[in-house]
Design a protein around this motif. Structure first.
Motif, short mmCIF file in Angstrom:
data_model
loop_
_atom_site.label_atom_id
_atom_site.label_comp_id
_atom_site.label_asym_id
_atom_site.label_seq_id
_atom_site.Cartn_x
_atom_site.Cartn_y
_atom_site.Cartn_z
N CYS A 133 0.81 -1.15 -0.07
CA CYS A 133 -0.06 0.09 -0.05
C CYS A 133 0.86 1.22 0.13
O CYS A 133 1.90 1.38 0.75
CB CYS A 133 -0.96 -0.11 1.26
SG CYS A 133 -1.62 1.60 1.62
N ALA A 165 -0.21 4.35 0.61
CA ALA A 165 -0.77 5.33 1.72
C ALA A 165 -1.47 6.58 0.61
O ALA A 165 -1.42 7.78 0.81
CB ALA A 165 -0.21 5.85 2.59
N CYS A 166 -1.64 6.20 -0.71
CA CYS A 166 -2.01 7.31 -1.45
C CYS A 166 -3.46 7.81 -1.47
O CYS A 166 -3.84 8.73 -1.85
CB CYS A 166 -2.09 6.72 -3.08
SG CYS A 166 -3.29 5.40 -3.57
N ASN A 167 -4.41 6.97 -0.82
CA ASN A 167 -5.76 7.30 -0.41
C ASN A 167 -6.54 7.33 -1.42
O ASN A 167 -7.99 7.67 -1.40
CB ASN A 167 -6.07 8.41 0.49
CG ASN A 167 -5.71 8.09 2.00
OD1 ASN A 167 -5.29 6.85 2.13
ND2 ASN A 167 -5.59 8.94 2.88
N GLN A 168 -6.21 7.38 -2.84
CA GLN A 168 -6.96 7.72 -3.94
C GLN A 168 -8.10 6.51 -4.28
O GLN A 168 -9.24 6.95 -4.43
CB GLN A 168 -6.30 7.79 -5.24
CG GLN A 168 -5.43 9.13 -5.19
CD GLN A 168 -4.78 9.37 -6.47
OE1 GLN A 168 -4.77 8.51 -7.44
NE2 GLN A 168 -4.24 10.38 -6.86
N GLY A 169 -7.88 5.37 -4.17
CA GLY A 169 -8.60 4.41 -4.58
C GLY A 169 -9.53 3.81 -3.42
O GLY A 169 -10.63 3.31 -3.68
N CYS A 170 -9.31 4.34 -2.26
CA CYS A 170 -9.99 3.90 -0.97
C CYS A 170 -10.93 4.99 -0.42
O CYS A 170 -11.90 5.24 -0.97
CB CYS A 170 -9.12 2.96 0.02
SG CYS A 170 -7.77 3.76 0.61
N THR A 222 -11.92 0.73 -3.38
CA THR A 222 -10.99 -0.32 -3.78
C THR A 222 -9.92 0.08 -3.57
O THR A 222 -9.43 0.92 -2.70
CB THR A 222 -11.22 -0.35 -5.54
OG1 THR A 222 -10.39 -1.50 -5.96
CG2 THR A 222 -11.01 0.99 -6.16
N CYS A 223 -8.88 -0.38 -4.35
CA CYS A 223 -7.39 0.20 -4.18
C CYS A 223 -7.11 0.36 -5.49
O CYS A 223 -6.97 -0.53 -6.47
CB CYS A 223 -6.79 -1.21 -3.53
SG CYS A 223 -4.91 -0.84 -3.43
N SER A 224 -6.20 1.47 -5.57
CA SER A 224 -5.52 2.09 -6.75
C SER A 224 -4.58 0.69 -7.63
O SER A 224 -4.52 0.68 -8.55
CB SER A 224 -4.76 3.13 -6.65
OG SER A 224 -5.37 4.09 -5.88
S1 SF4 Z 1 -5.72 3.16 -2.69
FE1 SF4 Z 1 -4.63 1.22 -2.17
S2 SF4 Z 1 -2.68 2.05 -2.06
FE2 SF4 Z 1 -3.79 3.77 -2.08
S3 SF4 Z 1 -3.98 4.09 -0.05
FE3 SF4 Z 1 -5.73 3.11 -0.52
S4 SF4 Z 1 -5.17 0.90 -0.05
FE4 SF4 Z 1 -3.42 1.85 -0.15
#
Ligand code: SF4
Ligand SMILES: Cc1cc2nc3c(=O)[nH]c(=O)nc-3n(C[C@H](O)[C@H](O)[C@H](O)COP(=O)(O)O)c2cc1C
Length: 642
Positions: free
Chosen positions: A342, A344-349, A361-363
């Motif tokens: 991860c 920690a970009c926060n974009q997908g979640c 989701t997760c990027s």
């Molecule tokens: S989108 Fe995925 S990679 Fe980015 S912070 Fe959320 S869980 Fe982590």
């Protein structure tokens, strides 16, 4: 065993966990519109249990219809929810994980649209971030909600959960009562520390009475609100023993509320790993029950040492579970190189959930949230697939296509694979973006999928080799505006700056304050180069509402960088950037002028594919320049379909 403390068992009021790794609650938006549990939610949670985690705490589950934080938050305000909820512990137990349900009421941190009525709160003070008006709760309503939490806990027990967690953190209803920032009541539930604590203590006592002494119950708290006028760690140190006396068996130590600057409850890449552990330690110092530590921890070494030092008894790995559901088993097996990290970009979640009103989701993990669909079917017949471009979209497509049994070859015109990840991983705090690149290349190597670099595919080569299918992932090239003087040798592209292709000169002017411009400014400032950023728009394209945006602005400002908005660049003349701001002509002197004005898709090979009737899919920036999330997800979909 490499991480003996993390992989030792622990018991919370009779519930024995196989390890000390916790998946903390994370709202997904996967619930059904009627707040019942969906197949999607069960499959997603079950996949994480399969990955070896000892304790999985579900996302928020509303104890009252008026307490939902988002429209399809799952609920537990009537017995009708029990059969659906029972599917969760049933699924998680199959893999040896224990299941806890997080009981929640959002209070003022919700919208009228989500609950169909005005939100309720200790006092009629609107949420700082949402600005949504709310209503102060009456004494009768307080009694009703104490009962609602108790009934919900009883239902969770009946549904087969091993434990319940009360959501007392992040500025939701319980936290709102604790806080002088949001609780300005003048009855027995407001005023002194003891009075503000009363509602939460009554809930704990009522829940304990309902579920009996031998059922694990704990609370999640924000140990410090980190807002002006809020409570701090010393209050929580005083309050924690009171909660234990009232009946909690553990404390889950989070931090921050919605309006905490820099979004520390779900800290971005800009915050140090393990930054919140000292607060868990401070709570451990005052209670004798287990404390769960959380906050930007995905380094197993850090987690193991935190447990060994006694900072925390268990460690929550939140977003890391979204990026790699097999994280814990990989850590246990020493397969650290195979972990998808991860960033920690926060974009997908969380940003998708909170700002885009879409399910999380997760990027970097396109399968997160799609577990219920199962794996894409094997390719029949297996085709010779060419993936042109080895950026995130191309690599993601290649992994998905080769997993289906296609014979895949990847071609990249540059010296190294990675596309935009190579530059995107250079600014401060962003090195984790490169981890995905390393991980994906390793996966391709394992599947014997070749990646040919310095290999610019021409129309002739396509004609000569006639691949049976093509995924076009050629990315995008930078574009600039028609500004006189932009052909000066002082003018360079942001990507070339970030990848070290050009010599850095001081001072610098960056043209464009989107993410690329802001991160390039951050990068240059970190190298000691004074920077002025000129942006055409009157308002910052990168807002301060996202955690990363907040920290970018803060770092640039504190390093002396200047951000100038509403600046219309008119020309570049003898190294000076001339621009107009309103009616005023201004000028900035620069030794280096960095352009970050956007990009245009590169689709030059599409015509030949059409001409030869070769099936193709265009993905990522080649389709339209967007974020890494769209690139990786689109590539994955294309690999699954071709
Ligand atoms: S989108 Fe995925 S990679 Fe980015 S912070 Fe959320 S869980 Fe982590
Ligand atoms: C998408 C998302 C949803 C979240 N929803 C909840 C929630 O429902 N309840 C809660 O207490 N915390 C929630 N959190 C916070 C996480 O439980 C966790 O505390 C936070 O992500 C920090 O841990 P990490 O750095 O390991 O990700 C959420 C976080 C994310 C990313």
């Amino acid at each position: 065993m490499q991480f003996p403390h993390l992989f030792s068992s622990v018991t919370i009021n009779g519930m024995t966990l196989k390890n000390r790794a916790v998946m903390p609650p994370m709202g997904t938006g996967y619930g059904n519109p009627d707040s019942t549990v969906s197949d999607r939610l069960v499959a997603y949670l079950s996949r994480r249990a399969q990955g070896g985690t000892g304790l999985i705490i579900t996302e928020v589950c509303a104890v009252d219809a008026r307490g939902k934080g988002f429209p399809n938050e799952i609920g537990i305000w009537s017995d009708a929810f029990i059969p659906g909820l029972a599917r969760i512990p049933e699924a998680l137990h199959l893999f040896g994980a224990k299941a806890a349900l997080q009981l929640h009421h959002a209070g003022r941190e919700t919208f009228e649209d989500a609950i169909g009525t005005i939100p309720e709160a200790p006092s009629a003070i609107p949420s700082v971030i949402l600005g949504q008006p709310c209503e102060a709760m009456s004494l009768e309503r307080i009694t009703q909600l104490v009962e609602a939490f108790a009934s919900a806990a009883g239902r969770a027990k009946e549904a087969g959960f091993d434990a319940v967690e009360l959501h007392g953190a992040h500025g939701y209803l319980l936290n709102q009562f604790l806080s002088p920032f949001s609780n300005q009541r003048d009855d027995k539930y407001g005023g002194s520390d003891e009075s503000r604590a009363r509602f939460v203590l009554e809930i704990i006592a009522a829940v304990r009475k309902k579920v009996g002494n031998d059922f694990p119950v704990w609370i999640r708290v924000s140990a410090d609100e980190l807002v002006r006028g809020g409570y701090d760690l010393s209050f929580m140190q005083k309050f924690a023993p009171m909660m234990v006396s009232a009946g909690v068996d553990a404390i889950h130590c989070s931090v921050g509320v919605y309006s905490t600057p820099g979004g520390l409850s779900i800290a971005s890449m800009d915050t140090e790993p393990g930054f919140n552990l000292f607060r868990a330690r401070a709570l451990k110092d005052v209670v004798h029950v287990p404390v769960i530590g959380v906050g930007r921890i995905n380094n197993p070494e850090l987690a193991d040492q935190a447990i060994a030092r006694g900072d925390a008894d268990l460690i929550s790995f939140g977003r890391q579970h979204l990026t790699d559901p097999d994280f814990i088993n990989k850590v246990r097996d020493g397969a650290l190189d195979d972990i998808r990290w991860c960033t920690a970009c926060n974009q997908g979640c969380i940003e998708r959930l909170s700002f885009e009103m879409k399910s999380a989701t997760c990027s970097f993990n396109p399968e997160c949230g799609g577990e219920h669909k199962g794996q894409a079917p094997k390719a029949k017949p297996s085709k010779r697939v060419w993936v042109i471009g080895a950026g995130p979209a191309g690599l993601s497509a290649a992994m998905a296509a080769s997993a289906r049994g296609h014979k895949v070859k990847v071609f990249e015109k540059e010296e190294k694979p990675g596309g935009q990840l190579l530059s995107a991983s250079q600014p401060p705090h962003k090195s984790a973006f490169k981890d995905w690149l390393i991980w994906s290349l390793r996966q391709l190597k394992k599947s014997s999928t070749p990646v040919h670099c310095q290999n610019l595919i021409s129309k002739e080569e396509i004609k000569q080799h006639m691949p049976e299918a093509v995924i076009l992932a050629c990315g995008a090239y930078p574009v600039t505006l028609p500004i006189p003087g932009l052909d000066s040798e002082k003018v360079v592209d942001a990507r070339d700056v970030l990848t070290g292709k050009v010599e850095l000169k001081s001072p610098a002017v960056v043209l464009g304050a989107g993410y690329v411009g802001m991160e390039t400014a951050d990068y240059l400032l970190s190298k000691g180069i004074p920077v002025t950023v000129l942006e055409m728009q009157a308002f910052p394209p990168v807002g301060k509402l996202t955690a990363h945006g907040y920290w970018l602005h803060k770092r640039i400002k504190s390093a002396g960088g200047r951000l100038i908005f509403g600046a219309q660049v008119t020309c570049i003349e003898a190294g000076d950037v001339r621009y107009r701001q309103g009616d005023t002509e201004r000028m900035e002197n620069a030794a280096m002028i960095v352009t970050a004005m956007g990009a245009k898709s590169d689709n030059s090979l599409e015509d030949v594919l059409k001409e030869l009737s070769i099936p193709y899919i265009i993905v990522g920036d080649a389709k339209s320049p967007r974020r890494v999330l769209e690139a990786i997800h689109e590539g994955h979909r294309a690999g699954g379909e071709i």
